[in-house]
Design a protein around this motif. Structure first.
Motif, mmCIF file in Angstrom:
data_model
loop_
_atom_site.group_PDB
_atom_site.id
_atom_site.type_symbol
_atom_site.label_atom_id
_atom_site.label_comp_id
_atom_site.label_asym_id
_atom_site.label_seq_id
_atom_site.Cartn_x
_atom_site.Cartn_y
_atom_site.Cartn_z
ATOM 1 N N UNK A 53 0.530 -0.725 -0.156
ATOM 2 C CA UNK A 53 0.071 0.045 -0.360
ATOM 3 C C UNK A 53 0.534 1.228 -0.746
ATOM 4 N N UNK A 54 1.109 2.245 -1.002
ATOM 5 C CA UNK A 54 1.235 3.461 -1.195
ATOM 6 C C UNK A 54 0.672 4.024 -2.245
ATOM 7 N N UNK A 55 0.400 5.587 -1.392
ATOM 8 C CA UNK A 55 -0.321 6.729 -1.845
ATOM 9 C C UNK A 55 0.577 7.383 -3.538
ATOM 10 N N UNK A 56 0.030 8.281 -4.659
ATOM 11 C CA UNK A 56 0.822 8.208 -5.613
ATOM 12 C C UNK A 56 0.689 9.767 -5.230
ATOM 13 N N UNK A 57 1.503 10.566 -6.057
ATOM 14 C CA UNK A 57 1.157 11.462 -6.769
ATOM 15 C C UNK A 57 -0.641 12.068 -7.666
ATOM 16 N N UNK A 58 -0.621 11.406 -8.625
ATOM 17 C CA UNK A 58 -1.522 11.244 -9.382
ATOM 18 C C UNK A 58 -2.995 10.699 -8.621
ATOM 19 N N UNK A 59 -2.759 10.028 -6.982
ATOM 20 C CA UNK A 59 -4.366 9.952 -6.444
ATOM 21 C C UNK A 59 -4.231 11.701 -5.399
ATOM 22 N N UNK A 60 -3.885 12.134 -5.993
ATOM 23 C CA UNK A 60 -4.626 14.245 -5.378
ATOM 24 C C UNK A 60 -6.121 14.582 -5.536
ATOM 25 N N UNK A 61 -6.554 14.443 -4.757
ATOM 26 C CA UNK A 61 -7.767 14.966 -5.110
ATOM 27 C C UNK A 61 -8.903 13.334 -5.479
ATOM 28 N N UNK A 62 -8.522 12.187 -5.854
ATOM 29 C CA UNK A 62 -9.354 11.055 -5.641
ATOM 30 C C UNK A 62 -10.186 10.803 -4.068
ATOM 31 N N UNK A 63 -11.117 10.428 -4.502
ATOM 32 C CA UNK A 63 -11.731 9.672 -3.246
ATOM 33 C C UNK A 63 -11.553 7.819 -3.590
ATOM 34 N N UNK A 64 -11.483 7.764 -2.179
ATOM 35 C CA UNK A 64 -11.555 6.127 -2.359
ATOM 36 C C UNK A 64 -12.446 5.440 -1.552
ATOM 37 N N UNK A 65 -12.947 5.239 -1.387
ATOM 38 C CA UNK A 65 -14.274 4.684 -0.582
ATOM 39 C C UNK A 65 -13.594 2.634 -0.169
ATOM 40 N N UNK A 66 -13.463 2.538 0.714
ATOM 41 C CA UNK A 66 -12.230 1.001 1.081
ATOM 42 C C UNK A 66 -13.837 0.954 2.271
ATOM 43 N N UNK A 67 -13.836 -0.582 1.654
ATOM 44 C CA UNK A 67 -15.283 -1.894 3.025
ATOM 45 C C UNK A 67 -14.326 -2.398 3.663
ATOM 46 N N UNK A 68 -15.279 -2.433 4.735
ATOM 47 C CA UNK A 68 -14.489 -3.147 6.023
ATOM 48 C C UNK A 68 -14.202 -4.101 6.076
ATOM 49 N N UNK A 69 -12.640 -3.776 6.716
ATOM 50 C CA UNK A 69 -11.752 -5.804 6.426
ATOM 51 C C UNK A 69 -13.196 -6.756 7.716
ATOM 52 N N UNK A 70 -13.164 -7.928 7.040
ATOM 53 C CA UNK A 70 -13.334 -8.953 8.124
ATOM 54 C C UNK A 70 -12.750 -9.023 9.263
ATOM 55 N N UNK A 71 -11.695 -8.229 9.900
ATOM 56 C CA UNK A 71 -11.054 -8.663 10.432
ATOM 57 C C UNK A 71 -10.791 -7.362 11.434
ATOM 58 N N UNK A 72 -11.414 -6.611 11.206
ATOM 59 C CA UNK A 72 -11.732 -4.662 11.700
ATOM 60 C C UNK A 72 -12.591 -5.462 12.333
#
Length: 222
Positions: A128-147
């Motif tokens: 997992x690593x963010x990138x400069x071109x991720x700027x301004x993008x919205x990411x939707x992350x589903x809850x993992x089953x271990x959380x």
């Protein structure tokens, strides 16, 4: 944050890369939304994490405590382990007050896989690593089953530019950030040219075990 005994509990090997990334980004996004933290960049390495963010509401200790606790509990459950995930002697956070420090830290986070001689270009890092071109993008992350199941089923994370590029439009901000990361990578590669150790490479990274420890001592900031 660094893992206990420097073990590679977070390594992006074949069996856990996707799951560890989901655990981390969910916990980061949830804690950031709860405490009003603006996330600029992150990198999850084999045994430590780097992040750059702005603590808008002055809640940094609470943000870090919740985020790190959620990650530790989820990773332990995922890996069937108990006990402490993080080393108690963590260096904590660095407060950045000027634009040059912000840009340098952004580049440091982005180029960290190259710094540690894991890959020759950070885009090759399988974790997992963010990138400069991720700027301004919205990411939707589903809850993992271990959380914990009483947390939201999904959370949203929008990466923002550090204050040093706040005056720029999105395209110009991305360009400045990309140039900073590339320059940092090139600086690390020049240093590595005079050293005997080769880059580990994606293939060997994907074969790592969570019980492994990296050879030699590595410096960690963040």
């Amino acid at each position: 944050m660094r893992c206990i005994d420097r073990t590679l509990r977070l390594t992006p090997n074949r069996s856990q890369a996707t799951d560890i990334a989901q655990i981390y980004t969910y916990c980061l996004a949830y804690a950031a939304s709860l405490f009003g933290v603006e996330v600029h960049s992150y990198a999850v390495m084999g045994n430590h994490i780097h992040e750059l963010y702005t603590d808008v509401e002055g809640a940094d200790p609470s943000f870090r405590q919740l985020k790190n606790s959620l990650i530790a509990r989820a990773v332990n459950k995922y890996q069937g382990k108990k006990g402490t995930l993080w080393m108690p002697s963590d260096r904590g956070v660095q407060v950045l007050l000027d634009g040059a420090s912000m840009l340098d830290s952004y580049a440091y986070v982005g180029a960290n896989p190259v710094k540690h001689r894991l890959v020759s270009q950070s885009d090759q890092w399988p974790g997992a690593r963010s990138r400069p071109d991720d700027l301004g993008k919205e990411f939707v992350i589903r809850r993992p089953p271990w959380v914990c199941a009483n947390l939201p089923k999904e959370v949203r994370l929008t990466l923002t530019g550090p204050p040093v590029v706040a005056h720029l439009g999105t395209k110009d901000a991305i360009r400045v950030l990309e140039e900073a990361v590339r320059a940092k990578e090139e600086a690390y590669r020049r240093v590595h040219q005079g050293e005997a150790a080769a880059y580990l490479g994606r293939r060997r990274i994907r074969r790592q075990r969570v019980s492994d420890q990296p050879k030699g001592e590595t410096s960690v900031e963040g």
